[in-house]
Design a protein around this motif. Structure first.
Motif, PDB file in Angstrom:
ATOM      1  N   ARG A  72     -60.489  32.999  60.935  1.00 32.86           N
ATOM      2  CA  ARG A  72     -59.166  32.755  61.511  1.00 32.86           C
ATOM      3  C   ARG A  72     -58.067  33.374  60.640  1.00 32.86           C
ATOM      4  O   ARG A  72     -57.164  34.039  61.140  1.00 32.86           O
ATOM      5  N   ARG A  73     -58.146  33.159  59.333  1.00 33.96           N
ATOM      6  CA  ARG A  73     -57.116  33.673  58.435  1.00 33.96           C
ATOM      7  C   ARG A  73     -57.103  35.198  58.407  1.00 33.96           C
ATOM      8  O   ARG A  73     -56.039  35.822  58.331  1.00 33.96           O
ATOM      9  N   GLU A  80     -55.448  36.448  61.577  1.00 33.69           N
ATOM     10  CA  GLU A  80     -54.001  36.275  61.463  1.00 33.69           C
ATOM     11  C   GLU A  80     -53.390  37.368  60.593  1.00 33.69           C
ATOM     12  O   GLU A  80     -52.342  37.934  60.926  1.00 33.69           O
ATOM     13  N   SER A  98     -53.282  40.617  62.516  1.00 28.43           N
ATOM     14  CA  SER A  98     -52.216  40.621  63.523  1.00 28.43           C
ATOM     15  C   SER A  98     -50.855  40.816  62.870  1.00 28.43           C
ATOM     16  O   SER A  98     -50.007  41.567  63.360  1.00 28.43           O
ATOM     17  N   ASP A  99     -50.629  40.141  61.749  1.00 28.47           N
ATOM     18  CA  ASP A  99     -49.366  40.291  61.030  1.00 28.47           C
ATOM     19  C   ASP A  99     -49.176  41.724  60.566  1.00 28.47           C
ATOM     20  O   ASP A  99     -48.094  42.301  60.669  1.00 28.47           O
ATOM     21  N   TRP A 126     -43.758  40.657  62.302  1.00 31.13           N
ATOM     22  CA  TRP A 126     -44.811  39.665  62.040  1.00 31.13           C
ATOM     23  C   TRP A 126     -44.262  38.250  61.945  1.00 31.13           C
ATOM     24  O   TRP A 126     -44.943  37.290  62.298  1.00 31.13           O
ATOM     25  N   GLN A 139     -45.654  34.978  63.806  1.00 29.48           N
ATOM     26  CA  GLN A 139     -46.073  33.813  63.049  1.00 29.48           C
ATOM     27  C   GLN A 139     -45.413  32.547  63.602  1.00 29.48           C
ATOM     28  O   GLN A 139     -46.062  31.524  63.777  1.00 29.48           O
ATOM     29  N   ARG A 172     -47.051  31.453  66.775  1.00 27.47           N
ATOM     30  CA  ARG A 172     -48.317  30.751  66.568  1.00 27.47           C
ATOM     31  C   ARG A 172     -48.075  29.311  66.137  1.00 27.47           C
ATOM     32  O   ARG A 172     -48.753  28.388  66.563  1.00 27.47           O
TER      33      ARG A 172
END
Length: 369
Positions: A74-75, A78, A81-82, A89, A93, A96
């Motif tokens: 998951r991290r 993320e 994506s950032d 980003w 964030q 989310r």
């Protein structure tokens, strides 16, 4: 970028080579290989990324070793994506955090990543992402697939986004996962060099000189009184570095120990670090916890032995252990235990390898002696 630690030994020339490999198009993605505790993470954070930023790259770093395995997938997603969203980003964030579009984000990560990275083509700055200790991703369920998707997405950016991965060397170059061998350019972090010793000895003299100068004006009873400051010279420390198998982690710990404990002789400080090195060589099972048979088999692996069940070797093992005989099942049980405790690994062709390269090197030296 993170501020360089005081003790950091700059390797800007190596950083320039790595960046030029990416910038020239010779490589789309690089995998930096190094044994444990040889300084690859420090090189990436304090040499490569600052060098790239100085030359106009937008940079981002993600360290897999700092994240729990449960949260790693998951991290990492993320972070990707950032990175792909560029300067937007923070908006993503916040979205989310508010729970918006969460289901969509989870549903089509590969396609979404490709689209987001494609947006980088319109940016003036090339972008560089470093994923440190990526072998931890490959240990996860579905990690191989995830890494393939990441490599595919970066390959579609026409060179606007580059990727640097790092992985721990496990004794033999063949131990590198096939995916990284096939789809990235593999670079092995070279020996840090004797200039590292010169640098740390200089740091030692600078720090101890400052301590003495701070003490004298106040007429204190300094804990440094009576110390033979000349006992730490480059010749002594070069020998210590070699005896510590040229591992930067342990050598820097030795110098720090001498700064903090000025009454300690270099020979004594060296023994402390040699003991630490011995304890840390084996991932789960310590050398002291191994049976005599375990140790003998490890030595045979270091020698390159491939047949472990023949009569000649089992007779030799029996003589060395003082047993009447060593059975095939005993050898097999010992090898399985060493693999279960991550002391041994096994290649595709069945050949055993010692996972910790420092232990492998030590046993090779012992055998030659």
């Amino acid at each position: 970028m993170a501020v360089q630690p005081v003790w950091h030994f700059n390797r800007s020339a190596l950083a320039a080579i790595a960046l030029s490999t990416l910038q020239s198009g010779l490589a789309q993605a690089i995998t930096l290989m190094a044994p444990r505790q040889m300084g690859k993470s420090e090189f990436l954070q304090y040499d490569l990324l600052p060098h790239a930023e100085e030359h106009g790259w937008r940079v981002r770093y993600f360290g897999c070793a700092t994240v729990s395995p449960r949260a790693l997938t998951r991290r990492l997603q993320e972070a990707l994506s950032d990175f792909a969203a560029g300067e937007k980003w923070l908006m993503r964030q916040f979205a989310r955090l508010a729970g918006q579009h969460a289901a969509t984000a989870r549903a089509a990560f590969p396609e979404r990543l490709v689209q987001e990275l494609a947006q980088l083509r319109n940016e003036k700055k090339p972008s560089l992402l470093v994923i440190d200790d990526v072998d931890r991703v490959l240990q996860l369920a579905g990690g191989d697939t995830l890494l393939r998707e990441i490599l595919r997405a970066f390959a579609g950016t026409n060179g606007q986004a580059r990727l640097v991965l790092s992985s721990t060397l496990t004794g033999h170059h063949q131990g590198l996962p096939a995916l990284l061998q096939q789809q990235t350019t593999v670079l092995t972090l070279p020996d840090i060099g004797d200039a590292f010793v010169h640098h740390l000895v200089g740091q030692y003299h600078q720090l101890t000189r400052t301590k003495r100068e701070d003490d004298n004006p106040f007429g204190k009873l300094s804990p440094y009184q009576g110390i033979t400051w000349g006992q730490v010279d480059e010749g002594i420390m070069q020998d210590a570095f070699n005896r510590l198998q040229r591992i930067p982690y342990y050598f820097r710990a030795l110098v720090e120990d001498l700064v903090l404990n000025p009454e300690r002789a270099p020979a004594e400080a060296l023994q402390v670090q040699l003991a630490r090195l011995q304890r840390h060589r084996v991932a789960v099972l310590s050398w002291e916890e191994m049976s005599r048979l375990d140790r003998l088999l490890l030595t045979e692996v270091a020698k390159g032995t491939r047949q472990f069940y023949g009569d000649t070797l089992r007779q030799y093992l029996a003589a060395q252990t003082g047993a009447a005989r060593v059975s095939t099942s005993q050898v097999q049980s010992s090898l399985k235990k060493l693999m279960r405790n991550r002391v041994l690994g096994q290649e595709a062709d069945g050949r055993y390898l010692i996972i910790d390269p420092h232990l492998a090197a030590a046993l090779s030296v012992t055998d030659k002696a």
